[in-house]
Design an enzyme around this catalytic site. Sequence first.
Site, PDB file in Angstrom:
ATOM      1  N   TYR A  73       0.804  -1.230   0.000  1.00  0.00           N
ATOM      2  CA  TYR A  73       0.000   0.000   0.000  1.00  0.00           C
ATOM      3  C   TYR A  73       0.833   1.274   0.000  1.00  0.00           C
ATOM      4  CZ  TYR A  73      -3.985  -3.001   0.750  1.00  0.00           C
ATOM      5  OH  TYR A  73      -4.944  -3.946   0.586  1.00  0.00           O
ATOM      6  N   TYR A 121     -13.593  -4.445   6.027  1.00  0.00           N
ATOM      7  CA  TYR A 121     -12.264  -4.899   5.610  1.00  0.00           C
ATOM      8  C   TYR A 121     -11.832  -5.982   6.587  1.00  0.00           C
ATOM      9  CZ  TYR A 121      -7.308  -5.185   4.682  1.00  0.00           C
ATOM     10  OH  TYR A 121      -6.060  -5.664   4.362  1.00  0.00           O
ATOM     11  N   ASP A 178     -14.743  -9.999  14.241  1.00  0.00           N
ATOM     12  CA  ASP A 178     -13.359  -9.748  13.839  1.00  0.00           C
ATOM     13  C   ASP A 178     -12.811  -8.650  14.758  1.00  0.00           C
ATOM     14  OD1 ASP A 178     -11.007  -8.879  12.765  1.00  0.00           O
ATOM     15  OD2 ASP A 178     -11.715  -8.764  10.697  1.00  0.00           O
ATOM     16  N   LYS A 213      -3.025  -8.395  15.261  1.00  0.00           N
ATOM     17  CA  LYS A 213      -2.483  -7.054  15.528  1.00  0.00           C
ATOM     18  C   LYS A 213      -1.890  -6.945  16.938  1.00  0.00           C
ATOM     19  CE  LYS A 213      -4.869  -4.370  12.027  1.00  0.00           C
ATOM     20  NZ  LYS A 213      -3.788  -4.011  11.127  1.00  0.00           N
TER      21      LYS A 213
HETATM   22  N1  PMP Z   1      -9.374  -7.604  10.140  1.00  0.00           N
HETATM   23  C1  PMP Z   1      -9.372  -6.314  10.464  1.00  0.00           C
HETATM   24  C2  PMP Z   1     -10.555  -5.723  11.163  1.00  0.00           C
HETATM   25  C3  PMP Z   1      -8.280  -5.505  10.147  1.00  0.00           C
HETATM   26  O1  PMP Z   1      -8.288  -4.210  10.480  1.00  0.00           O
HETATM   27  C4  PMP Z   1      -7.173  -6.080   9.494  1.00  0.00           C
HETATM   28  C5  PMP Z   1      -5.937  -5.273   9.124  1.00  0.00           C
HETATM   29  N2  PMP Z   1      -6.108  -3.949   8.914  1.00  0.00           N
HETATM   30  C6  PMP Z   1      -7.219  -7.447   9.175  1.00  0.00           C
HETATM   31  C7  PMP Z   1      -8.330  -8.181   9.530  1.00  0.00           C
HETATM   32  C8  PMP Z   1      -6.068  -8.113   8.492  1.00  0.00           C
HETATM   33  O2  PMP Z   1      -4.992  -8.233   9.347  1.00  0.00           O
HETATM   34  P1  PMP Z   1      -3.513  -8.459   8.772  1.00  0.00           P
HETATM   35  O3  PMP Z   1      -3.122  -7.196   8.090  1.00  0.00           O
HETATM   36  O4  PMP Z   1      -2.697  -8.764   9.974  1.00  0.00           O
HETATM   37  O5  PMP Z   1      -3.581  -9.618   7.838  1.00  0.00           O
END
Ligand code: PMP
Length: 429
Positions: A17, A144, A240, A269
């Site tokens: 990105y 997302y 999520d 994360k």
């Molecule tokens: N789910 C959510 C809600 C996210 O914000 C993100 C990453 N921004 C992901 C999944 C994907 O995580 P990763 O970048 O560690 O693959």
Amino acid sequence: MNMNLIERDSRYVWHPYTQMQTTPAPIGIVRGEGAYLYAGDGRKYFDAVASWWVNLHGHSHSYIAEKVSEQLRTLEHAMFAGFTHPPAVDLAERLLEVLPSDQAKVFYSDDGSTAVEVAVKMAMQYWSNKGTPRNRLIALKDAYHGDTFGAMSVSSRSTFTAPFSPLLFEVDFIDVPVKGSEEEALEQLRRIMLEREDEIAAFIFEPLVQGTAGMVMYEPGPLDQLLKICREHGILTIADEVMTGFGRTGKLFACNYLEQQPDIFCFSKGITGGTMAFGATTCTQQVFDAFLSGDKLKTFFHGHSFTANPLACAASLASLDILVEPETMESIARISRQHEAFAGKIAGHRSVRQVRCRGTIFALEWETGDSTSYFSGLRDKLYNFFLENGIIMRPLGNIIYIMPPYCSTEEELDFVYQTIELALEKFSA
Ligand code: PMP
């Protein structure tokens, strides 16, 4: 040294990105400490976004470093099919203890996207194991959930997915139940249940804050109602919590605000406090039971080489230790109060379309520019302005947000707010 690093970087490295061939060139970071990242040229940057929302306790935390290096000298890795080890079991126990609902099992993976892949595959195989296969999902508009194919399939912004079509399965995207859209979202869900309930495996959602969508925030009440409908129809629900987990929303998990609880959680994360990539998906006993046949376990067709990596588990345990300390919890509450106060101060500014807060997450939508485009002209201007002022921000289109490490001090946040006020004057509507 720094020039050399950037030159070699632009020759050999491909960044995510990033519009690499344009300015600004990437900044060479050589050290991290507390809420700051230090560049090779001596400049330091306040990490207002906790490095893509992962560094809960700041950078290079000495306690996490100690625990990880201890683990590194004891057991750095062992395959997880047919083997287990103390950090994996300890972490599973700790996670299940702190979760807001009765979760029974923890499945480890590598990052947020794969935690979501696991959840979606778990939900689909749940139905397949029951002899009634279902392969459709419900998700929220603008969601997302990651960049792997399954995670992309439940994500709705075409910005990220357009080149990869067709995606893997059918998804019904319903409205986000933000203020004013609650009834419509509920109605859409009810309609789907009437039309094709027996095709739906699960409903996946980012609880209370949709991060990449632009820190879109909604209330627990309507989410509870959506979850209730799913429960009444026997549809699995997947929270999520990759971004919202581990204190981000002011409580340990966003689902702590809910009465209805999901069947499956996804974490990543902040789970390791930002030390390394890691993911975890948890599920209820009821979900796990669908993988049992008498006393035998049916294979779940998923497994990563690095499943339950002991270093990642040790980092997660250390991060959890720090997270539940009273000082960290106080810091989360203080950051939340500071955000609220600043939001109140600038809400009426002519350059502000909307300002919103949930716990340690603060978001400001600029009056000018397109909030649905990630690449509006304002984005680059704001990004550069904050960098010039020693602050790392990654605007999502015309939306800036702060999601700081919990070790950020009152003064450090005040400096970020003051810089935002300068930006509001400089880039005014
Ligand atoms: N789910 C959510 C809600 C996210 O914000 C993100 C990453 N921004 C992901 C999944 C994907 O995580 P990763 O970048 O560690 O693959």
